[in-house]
Structures are given as structure tokens and as C-alpha cells.
Enzyme design. Structure first.
Site, PDB file in Angstrom:
ATOM      1  N   LYS A 118       0.824  -1.207   0.000  1.00 37.74           N
ATOM      2  CA  LYS A 118       0.000   0.000   0.000  1.00 37.74           C
ATOM      3  C   LYS A 118       0.860   1.260   0.000  1.00 37.74           C
ATOM      4  O   LYS A 118       0.463   2.295  -0.547  1.00 37.74           O
ATOM      5  CB  LYS A 118      -0.944  -0.017   1.195  1.00 37.74           C
ATOM      6  N   LYS A 151      -1.563   0.435   9.846  1.00 35.13           N
ATOM      7  CA  LYS A 151      -2.076  -0.446   8.799  1.00 35.13           C
ATOM      8  C   LYS A 151      -0.940  -1.255   8.186  1.00 35.13           C
ATOM      9  O   LYS A 151       0.147  -0.726   7.935  1.00 35.13           O
ATOM     10  CB  LYS A 151      -2.763   0.403   7.719  1.00 35.13           C
ATOM     11  N   GLY A 158      -8.467  -6.664   7.224  1.00 36.91           N
ATOM     12  CA  GLY A 158      -8.429  -6.142   8.581  1.00 36.91           C
ATOM     13  C   GLY A 158      -7.253  -6.625   9.406  1.00 36.91           C
ATOM     14  O   GLY A 158      -7.093  -6.200  10.553  1.00 36.91           O
ATOM     15  N   HIS A 228     -12.649  -4.106  10.912  1.00 33.05           N
ATOM     16  CA  HIS A 228     -12.158  -3.687   9.599  1.00 33.05           C
ATOM     17  C   HIS A 228     -12.455  -4.712   8.509  1.00 33.05           C
ATOM     18  O   HIS A 228     -11.839  -4.681   7.436  1.00 33.05           O
ATOM     19  CB  HIS A 228     -10.648  -3.404   9.647  1.00 33.05           C
ATOM     20  N   ARG A 285      -7.814  -8.594  -7.573  1.00 35.00           N
ATOM     21  CA  ARG A 285      -8.521  -9.878  -7.646  1.00 35.00           C
ATOM     22  C   ARG A 285     -10.014  -9.593  -7.666  1.00 35.00           C
ATOM     23  O   ARG A 285     -10.450  -8.441  -7.579  1.00 35.00           O
ATOM     24  CB  ARG A 285      -8.196 -10.730  -6.424  1.00 35.00           C
TER      25      ARG A 285
END
Length: 683
Positions: A118, A151, A158, A228, A285
Site C-alpha cells: 500500500k 495499517k 483487517g 475492519h 482480484r
């Protein structure tokens, strides 16, 4: 152009069945893979061929890319579909599939690598004009930056995520998130960014071919989450202004083009209460929630994935959307007890969904460069607007190795209000006999005034959890009475001026005691059957109209209610208009050995001990202090000290599998520990 004749599904459960279903419609043979725990699973029974992956744990089976590739070659498959989860976003697996001469049904490995982290994805997409939240330096976070979100850079679902509201807790949360991320994804990298309070989770479905066409298939709202992880999703996302919607869709298409994307993917955004959108991540995906997009656009996304992989071209523009679709994830878990996952046998799972979607024909030209995928029928949704995608069947065992998702229930209707109503009604009237589920929470959430009005954010379930999990007593009490009356009958008994069909008419009250499962509350039923009818304590005006072992009909205040009663093993399942209840009959003479010492920490579920805190027997511990972590069904669960005191026993060990109720540790309360020490000193 390639032609897929046989495809291996590198997954299990619901998504494996979903892929197999589309392959069957397209005339493609299927190969399933299975762990030992899944040897008789529905996806194995439905595939044309199956290959065993020795072992039970995901690390030994579905996460072994080498075994999956060998299975595809051995079974004669010429393509691999990864589904979602497991290795679906692993570029190394995608490359290995390609290197083996097999067709990979998914994006190029290079595109997957670009989005795998990310942090790297943010740097790349900033140049593509995608709106972002700036990352924060963990060492420079101050009170003014709070709250912040820790994160994991890799993975999703999550795992490795923590909301931090106190700078003093940041270091510990960073360490915990790193450990969880490393365990789940093999990558302990985490980052910190601002946590946007009251924000919505909105995402855009994209589909790209190998000829330069990229479709945006509208928005989805996935704001109802726990830990999450998504619970309820819908399409299109309600309440977005045209400007914001265009921004999100254009940003998603730009993101796909920036990395040379091919196939189905999802670009996720955080939308603030002020109406600003920020990029979260791109899932390379098919998403769990893809059915809501399928239903609104009338497309079979799995079939389109396969056609894109073969080299076929999309039409210049996607079809127009129609109506509204909502999906609810039915999980084997207890929301009222910290979302604890549940294991056991699913005796019955009956969610009414019959017939086919109105559009069942596959209308797609197959030549390269020709329009493809217009109104491809899914063949999945019932004419009534209800669709069920499930990974289990009656009699299947819900184990501890995998995700607790039992089924996805999807409703489509011309309007959002009607779709919500259909979905809530379908869930409410389902027959679910097995481990505890989140069904009641789903029904109440779908009918909550705020959600009905489209006022939701990612904190909705946490904020309303008490109201969504509250249990009344009248419904359970009547269910217990129905269970007792059903057990007492040996053939139908009808009130027609008298009670008939009962073995006897005792003058003394009959007493039965039941425990609510999973709540644990005990209910005592006292009743007498006289010539004048049923006499019960607590329900003076209740009339028994009929009873047999499977059905009881009661009338109260002129309202008739039918109770369907089913018994499996030591559990009784009662379904009525008052709700569904599971009861366990209790003996009048309890087992005196079924007791534990005060302060005993018992395993709340079967699972694996993944970490133990830095504590030892004899240490002082505080109330609520985490002592160890259990992993079950892809989720970590903290086991905390129930009281302040001394850790007097620690039976758990890292890596050890434990059954529900296993003794993990014992904490002796502060006063008791002091008393014991004084006693020893006097002797």
C-alpha cells in the site's frame, strides 16, 4: 487468443463453487483442490476432478503455490483461477503459474507487484492524480495527529490494522500490528496515516481487457464492518453526489491504466463526512462482494474474467446499471461475545432462493476485438430477487482452519428500500441449525433507521452493537415452552374441546430447564396439561392448539404462532415469527465435576495459540491485560486477565492447538493471592 478447456480453482468454499458454476455454463471442465479437512466439501463434489493437498492448515495446503501448480499440471488443466484470499494477490504465484505454461486468470504479476504494498501503491498513484491521505512518520506522531490508523502494507481483511487514540499506546500497537502482519502475510511492514472519523468505505469495480479497454462498473458501499472486515455491501453506493461519484470512478480507471491492469479489480476509497474521497488500496482480484455489481449490471464477472484471460475484447462501454443490490455476509460467529468465531456441524442451512435470474442466456461474441459481455446472465439470482452464494451444505463441519463465512445472501430490487426489505425478510425466515451466526445482527442492521436512510459509516456496527445484539426474554421463554411441549408429545394433539393424544394428564407441573445457546441464560419451564387445556407459569392466557415432535401451535391474546422444532444431538432449534432460538436441555442433576477454579481462563473457541505475552507464573497482572492470542478462522483473539492478581498457572504454549473450554491459564485475584501468601507464611 487462447482457449480454456480445463481450469483449476486454487481456492475453496463459496468462491470455488462460484467459479465452478460459471465454468460449467461456459463448457469448461474444472479441477478442485482440497485439504484433508475439505475432502468432502461441496466444491470438491461439484468439480469434475479433485486433487488432495495433504494437511489441514492453510500454510500446508491452499497457501502452497508449488503444490497448486503441480496439481494443475497433473490434472491436465490449462488455466488457474485464484478466487479471493489465499494466494489470489501473490505475484510470485501468478508468475509461477505462467512459467509452468498455464494461463493465469488475473492481472499480470507486474501489476500485482505495483499494488502489493500500500505504501508503494500510494507513491505510484499520486502521480496518476488519485486523491490520497498522506502517511505519517510514527516517530513524529503527536496528540494533534490523533486518532491515527496503523495499517499493514501488505494483505487485507483487517489484519494488522489498529486505531490508535493515545500516543502512549502507539508503540505497542505498532509492534502488535507488525507481528500480526508478519504472521498473516509474511511481511511485517506497517505504516501510519490519519484515521478519518465517521468515514464511509466506498469502492469502484473495474474490469480491463488486454486491448486497452477499462470499464468502471460503478460504486459499492462497504461501510458496515466489524474489525475492519466487511459485513454488508451494496451497489450502487447511496448518497454520493454526481461529482464525487465521477471523481471516484475516474480515479479508479486512472489507477488501473497506470499499472497496465488486466481482468477484474477493485479500487477502494475512504469518503469523509465532508464528501472528500481518498485512495485506500487496490485489490488485484475478484472481491467477495462482487455479486452486488453483477446483479446491478446483469453481468457474470467470473465469466468475463475467463474471457479476458483468453484474450477476448470488452465492448467499448459497459452495460447500463439497473436497480439496487445489497449483500449480507452470514458468518459463524457470535457478535454479542466479541465476534467469537463458532465451529461445529451445520445441520441445516435453508435460505429460500429458487429459480433463475431473468437474464440466463450468455450473449457474448467470441471473436477478438468484438463487443463482449453485454448483459451476461449470472443464472444465480432468484426471480424473487434473492441470491445465495454458499460454501457449505447440510451436514458439513464448520472447522477452525478457515474463514467463518458461511454464505453471502444477496437481494436485488428496483429500489434500495425494496432490496433492504427483501434481504432482511429472507434472512429472518432462514432455517439455520448449527453454530451461532450473525443472522440476527444482520436483520436488525438492515432495518436500522440510520442505515435505511443511508446514514452509515465504518463505525456503525460498533456504535450500535448493544442494540443490534440485544435479546428479549419473551421469545426465548415461549421457544422453551414449545420445545418442552414438542418433547412431551408422542403424536399430534389437537385442542377441540379437549386435549387428546397425550400419554397422560399429570396433575403436578412438568418442569424442564434449558440453556440458551450461545447466550448461556437458563430458562425454566413449568406447565400442566389439564382437561381444560394448558396451564403455564408466566403466560396465563396461553392456549395450546396442537403439538407434535416437530411443530407446536400456540395462541396468545388471539394471535396464533407456529413453532417449528428440530432436535440434533444435544441442541434444539426453534423457529417462529418471534425469531430463531437454540436451546440445550439441562439435566435436573448437574455434573459436579463441570466446574473450574475462580480466575480460570478457558479457550473461548478452538484455535491455535499464536503468541504469549511477556509474562510468567508468579507475575502480577492487571485486569484486562492481554496474556495470549488465539488464532481461529483467520482472526486473532486476545485472551485477557479477568481480574487484577497473580498469574498462578500458564498451560498454553505457542503453536499449540486447543479445544473450546481448554484451560489456558489461571489468575488468582489480588486479595485471594495475598490470603494464600499469608497462610503459607504462618505455616
Amino acid at each position: 487468443m487462447s482457449v480454456i478447456r480445463s481450469l483449476l480453482v486454487a481456492n475453496r468454499g463459496e468462491i470455488a463453487r462460484r467459479v465452478i458454476r460459471s465454468c460449467r455454463e461456459l463448457g469448461i471442465a474444472t479441477v478442485a483442490v482440497h485439504s484433508d479437512a475439505d475432502a468432502d466439501a461441496p466444491h470438491v463434489r461439484e468439480a469434475d476432478t479433485a486433487v488432495r493437498l495433504p494437511g489441514d492448515a492453510p500454510a500446508d495446503t491452499y497457501l502452497r503455490g508449488d503444490l497448486l501448480t503441480k496439481a494443475a499440471l497433473a490434472a491436465g488443466a490449462d488455466a488457474v483461477h485464484p478466487g479471493y484470499g489465499f494466494l489470489s494477490e501473490d505475484p510470485a504465484f501468478a508468475q509461477a503459474v505462467r512459467d509452468a505454461g498455464l494461463l493465469w486468470v488475473g492481472p499480470p504479476p507486474e501489476a500485482m507487484r505495483a499494488m502489493a504494498s500500500k505504501t508503494r501503491a500510494k507513491r505510484l498513484l499520486r502521480d496518476a492524480g488519485v486523491p490520497l491521505l498522506d502517511s505519517l512518520d510514527p516517530d513524529r506522531v503527536t496528540d494533534a495527529d490523533l486518532p491515527v490508523l496503523v495499517k499493514a502494507a501488505a494483505g487485507g481483511g483487517g489484519r494488522g490494522m489498529r486505531v490508535v487514540r493515545d500516543t502512549a499506546a502507539l508503540a505497542d500497537e505498532l509492534a502488535s500490528a507488525r507481528a500480526e502482519a508478519a504472521s498473516a502475510f509474511g511481511d511485517g511492514e506497517v505504516f501510519v496515516e490519519p484515521y478519518v472519523e465517521g468515514a464511509r468505505h466506498v469502492e469502484v469495480q473495474v474490469l480491463a481487457d488486454t486491448h486497452g479497454t477499462v470499464w468502471s462498473l460503478g460504486t459499492r458501499d462497504c461501510s458496515l464492518q466489524r474489525r475492519h472486515q466487511k459485513v454488508v455491501e451494496e451497489a450502487p453506493a447511496p448518497g454520493l453526489g454526481d461529482g464525487l461519484r465521477r471523481l471516484l470512478e475516474e480515479s479508479a480507471v486512472n489507477a488501473a491504466r497506470a499499472i497496465g491492469y488486466e481482468g477484474a479489480g477493485t479500487v477502494e476509497f475512504l469518503v469523509s463526512s465532508a464528501g472528500r474521497g481518498y485512495f485506500l488500496e487496490m485489490n488485484t482480484r475478484l472481491q467477495v462482494e462482487h455479486p452486488v455489481t453483477e446483479e446491478v449490471y446483469g453481468l457474470d464477472l467470473v465469466a468475463l474474467q475467463l474471457r479476458v484471460a483468453e484474450g477476448q475484447a470488452l465492448a467499448a462501454e459497459p452495460p447500463s446499471p439497473s436497480g439496487h443490490a445489497v449483500e449480507a455476509r452470514l458468518y459463524a460467529e457470535d457478535p454479542g461475545r466479541g465476534w467469537q468465531p463458532q465451529a461445529g456441524v451445520m445441520r441445516r442451512l435453508d435460505i429460500t432462493a429458487t429459480g433463475l435470474r431473468a437474464d440466463t442466456g450468455l450473449r457474448a461474441d467470441t471473436g477478438p476485438g468484438v463487443g463482449m459481455g453485454l448483459r451476461v446472465g449470472t443464472g444465480l439470482r432468484a426471480d424473487t430477487g434473492l441470491r445465495v452464494d454458499s460454501g457449505i451444505a447440510d451436514g458439513d463441519v464448520i472447522g477452525v482452519h478457515y474463514d467463518p463465512l458461511l454464505a453471502k445472501v444477496i437481494a436485488w430490487a428496483p429500489t434500495r428500500a425494496e432490496a433492504l426489505r427483501r434481504l432482511a425478510h429472507g434472512l429472518e425466515h432462514a432455517r439455520i441449525h448449527g453454530p451461532a451466526t450473525n443472522r440476527d445482527l444482520l436483520v436488525r442492521a438492515l432495518r436500522h433507521p440510520e442505515f435505511e436512510a443511508g446514514r452509515m459509516d465504518t463505525g456503525f456496527l460498533e456504535r450500535h452493537l448493544d442494540a443490534l445484539t440485544e435479546t428479549g426474554t419473551d421469545g426465548i421463554a415461549l421457544a422453551a415452552l414449545a420445545a418442552a411441549l414438542a418433547a412431551a408429545s408422542d403424536r399430534p394433539a389437537t385442542v377441540a374441546g379437549r386435549l387428546g393424544g397425550w400419554r397422560n394428564v399429570p396433575s403436578q407441573p412438568q418442569i424442564k430447564t434449558y440453556r440458551d445457546d450461545p447466550g448461556g441464560t437458563e430458562y425454566e419451564v413449568r406447565y400442566r396439561l389439564t382437561r381444560d387445556g394448558l396451564v403455564t407459569e408466566g403466560f396465563p392466557d396461553l392456549r395450546l392448539l396442537s403439538a407434535d415432535p416437530g411443530h407446536v401451535l400456540l395462541e396468545a391474546d388471539g394471535i396464533r404462532r407456529k413453532f417449528d422444532v428440530s432436535r440434533h444431538g444435544d441442541r434444539i432449534y426453534i423457529d417462529s415469527s418471534l425469531g430463531a432460538h437454540t436451546l440445550i436441555p439441562l439435566s435436573r442433576f448437574p455434573d459436579p465435576t463441570a466446574r473450574t477454579a475462580p480466575g480460570s481462563l478457558l479457550a473461548p473457541m478452538p484455535g491455535t495459540v499464536v503468541r504469549i505475552a511477556d509474562v510468567a507464573v508468579g507475575d502480577q497482572v492487571r485486569a484486562g491485560q492481554p496474556l495470549l492470542w488465539l488464532e481461529a478462522m483467520k482472526m486473532e483473539h486476545r485472551v485477557v486477565s479477568p481480574t487484577a492478581g497473580v498469574l498462578t498457572a500458564l498451560h498454553a504454549a505457542e503453536g499449540r492447538q486447543v479445544e473450546v473450554g481448554a484451560l489456558l491459564a489461571v489468575v488468582t485475584a489480588q486479595d485471594e493471592a495475598a490470603t494464600e501468601d499469608n497462610g503459607r507464611s504462618r505455616t
